[in-house]
Scaffold this active site. Structure first.
Site, mmCIF file in Angstrom:
data_model
loop_
_atom_site.group_PDB
_atom_site.id
_atom_site.type_symbol
_atom_site.label_atom_id
_atom_site.label_comp_id
_atom_site.label_asym_id
_atom_site.label_seq_id
_atom_site.Cartn_x
_atom_site.Cartn_y
_atom_site.Cartn_z
ATOM 1 N N ASN A 9 0.874 -1.175 0.000
ATOM 2 C CA ASN A 9 0.000 0.000 0.000
ATOM 3 C C ASN A 9 0.909 1.222 0.000
ATOM 4 O O ASN A 9 1.498 1.554 1.027
ATOM 5 C CB ASN A 9 -0.898 -0.022 1.252
ATOM 6 C CG ASN A 9 -1.664 1.286 1.418
ATOM 7 O OD1 ASN A 9 -1.792 2.060 0.458
ATOM 8 N ND2 ASN A 9 -2.165 1.532 2.614
ATOM 9 N N LYS A 11 0.124 4.229 -0.196
ATOM 10 C CA LYS A 11 -0.504 5.435 0.375
ATOM 11 C C LYS A 11 -0.287 6.606 -0.594
ATOM 12 O O LYS A 11 -0.253 6.400 -1.800
ATOM 13 C CB LYS A 11 0.032 5.725 1.767
ATOM 14 C CG LYS A 11 0.031 4.486 2.656
ATOM 15 C CD LYS A 11 0.219 4.815 4.091
ATOM 16 C CE LYS A 11 0.412 3.542 4.877
ATOM 17 N NZ LYS A 11 0.058 3.674 6.270
ATOM 18 N N HIS A 94 -9.590 1.128 4.486
ATOM 19 C CA HIS A 94 -8.309 1.269 5.198
ATOM 20 C C HIS A 94 -8.540 2.205 6.388
ATOM 21 O O HIS A 94 -9.322 3.151 6.308
ATOM 22 C CB HIS A 94 -7.241 1.840 4.252
ATOM 23 C CG HIS A 94 -5.875 1.821 4.864
ATOM 24 N ND1 HIS A 94 -5.453 2.793 5.757
ATOM 25 C CD2 HIS A 94 -4.852 0.942 4.744
ATOM 26 C CE1 HIS A 94 -4.221 2.501 6.155
ATOM 27 N NE2 HIS A 94 -3.834 1.386 5.547
ATOM 28 N N GLU A 96 -6.971 4.591 7.554
ATOM 29 C CA GLU A 96 -6.763 6.027 7.316
ATOM 30 C C GLU A 96 -7.983 6.641 6.643
ATOM 31 O O GLU A 96 -8.310 7.804 6.872
ATOM 32 C CB GLU A 96 -5.483 6.228 6.487
ATOM 33 C CG GLU A 96 -4.245 5.989 7.356
ATOM 34 C CD GLU A 96 -3.009 5.514 6.630
ATOM 35 O OE1 GLU A 96 -2.946 5.617 5.389
ATOM 36 O OE2 GLU A 96 -2.090 5.011 7.314
ATOM 37 N N GLU A 166 -5.614 -5.071 10.301
ATOM 38 C CA GLU A 166 -4.583 -4.062 10.527
ATOM 39 C C GLU A 166 -4.873 -3.309 11.822
ATOM 40 O O GLU A 166 -5.664 -2.352 11.820
ATOM 41 C CB GLU A 166 -4.574 -3.054 9.374
ATOM 42 C CG GLU A 166 -4.242 -3.658 8.034
ATOM 43 C CD GLU A 166 -3.686 -2.586 7.107
ATOM 44 O OE1 GLU A 166 -2.546 -2.747 6.676
ATOM 45 O OE2 GLU A 166 -4.378 -1.599 6.844
ATOM 46 N N GLY A 172 2.266 2.085 10.631
ATOM 47 C CA GLY A 172 3.220 3.180 10.503
ATOM 48 C C GLY A 172 3.899 3.571 11.808
ATOM 49 O O GLY A 172 4.566 4.601 11.879
ATOM 50 N N SER A 211 3.186 -2.400 10.267
ATOM 51 C CA SER A 211 4.643 -2.448 10.464
ATOM 52 C C SER A 211 5.229 -3.825 10.163
ATOM 53 O O SER A 211 6.163 -4.271 10.840
ATOM 54 C CB SER A 211 5.018 -1.983 11.880
ATOM 55 O OG SER A 211 4.600 -0.640 12.068
HETATM 56 C C1 PEP Z 1 -0.812 0.109 5.849
HETATM 57 O O1 PEP Z 1 -0.824 1.296 5.562
HETATM 58 O O2 PEP Z 1 -1.706 -0.620 5.437
HETATM 59 C C2 PEP Z 1 0.290 -0.395 6.674
HETATM 60 C C3 PEP Z 1 0.236 -1.608 7.142
HETATM 61 O O3 PEP Z 1 1.336 0.463 6.907
HETATM 62 P P1 PEP Z 1 2.739 0.105 7.622
HETATM 63 O O4 PEP Z 1 3.223 -1.186 7.030
HETATM 64 O O5 PEP Z 1 3.626 1.256 7.294
HETATM 65 O O6 PEP Z 1 2.457 -0.026 9.070
#
Ligand code: PEP
Length: 249
Positions: A9, A11, A94, A96, A166, A172, A211
């Protein structure tokens, strides 16, 4: 046996020049045979993905889709438009988007439905906040997010979705759920789908996101109900992304 799936992803990151280097690096280095991989990019770059990735082992997709098929919805993208650019996947809900764009469980369910109607594979994202986890509400929250989707899908359609767990506190932040903790939630999600359709539950790919990086991917991916990863930060470097894809392989 479910195939593993690793999705990057991106972003809101990238440029034509930087994407070209990254995409070529991923295509050149992807030697996975038993795992699939894809990148979900900002929509202006879907045409670039189509040009660079067509015929490769790397699929592509978008990060959001409209719940509507067409019409006066300024700024939105219909699922059919994503199809026009060869997308296989689209992220739905997601965290966000849930947080910054106030997407409700019901809206995410409608988007999932719209994606399926257009032949896309929705990657439905669910996850709890830190406050919700600390209050012991993780399963209540993620199961409600999933239930809204189950409520709008018939059984055959249910077999075509991908789910991503998630935890919001892990996205992040560099904090990763332990493999055991992630496995526990994945198992609860699969059980919830099994109550509706054992066949769909057995097929369902449930990705972990938060992460995930080369150093922790192998242990997470070894869990019986973790079928892949949704990768943010580590998807922006070809070497790191490929290391996770190869761990999945
Ligand atoms: C994401 O944005 O779906 C995500 C898992 O980000 P990160 O791997 O940076 O935590």
């Amino acid at each position: 046996m479910r195939r593993k799936l690793v999705i990057g992803n991106w972003k809101m990151n990238g440029s034509l020049a930087a994407n070209s280097v990254l995409l070529r690096g991923i295509v050149a280095g992807n030697a996975a045979r038993n795992a699939d991989c894809a990148v979900c990019v900002p929509s202006p770059y879907l045409a670039q993905c189509q040009a660079e990735l067509a015929g490769s082992t790397v699929a592509w997709g978008a990060q959001d889709v409209s719940a509507y098929a067409a019409g006066a919805y300024t700024g939105e993208m219909a699922a059919s438009m994503l199809q026009d650019f060869g997308c296989r996947y689209v992220l739905c809900g997601h965290s966000e988007r849930r947080a910054y764009h106030h997407e409700s469980n019901e809206l995410v369910a409608q988007k999932t439905h719209a994606a399926l109607d257009a032949g896309l594979t929705p990657v439905v994202c669910v996850g709890e906040s830190l406050a919700e986890r600390e209050a012991g509400r993780t399963n209540v929250v993620v199961c409600a997010q999933l239930q809204a989707v189950l409520d709008v899908l018939e059984n055959p359609a249910l077999e075509k979705i991908v789910l991503a767990y998630e935890p919001v506190w892990a996205i992040g932040t560099g904090k990763t759920a332990t493999p055991a903790l992630a496995q526990e939630v994945h198992a609860a999600l699969r059980k919830q789908v099994a109550e509706r359709s054992p066949a769909a539950a057995a097929k369902l790919q449930i990705l972990y996101g938060g992460s995930m990086k080369p150093e922790n991917a192998r242990d997470l991916l070894a869990q019986p109900d973790i079928d892949g990863g949704l990768i943010g930060g580590a998807a922006l470097k070809a070497a790191d992304f490929l290391a996770i894809v190869h761990a999945a392989d």
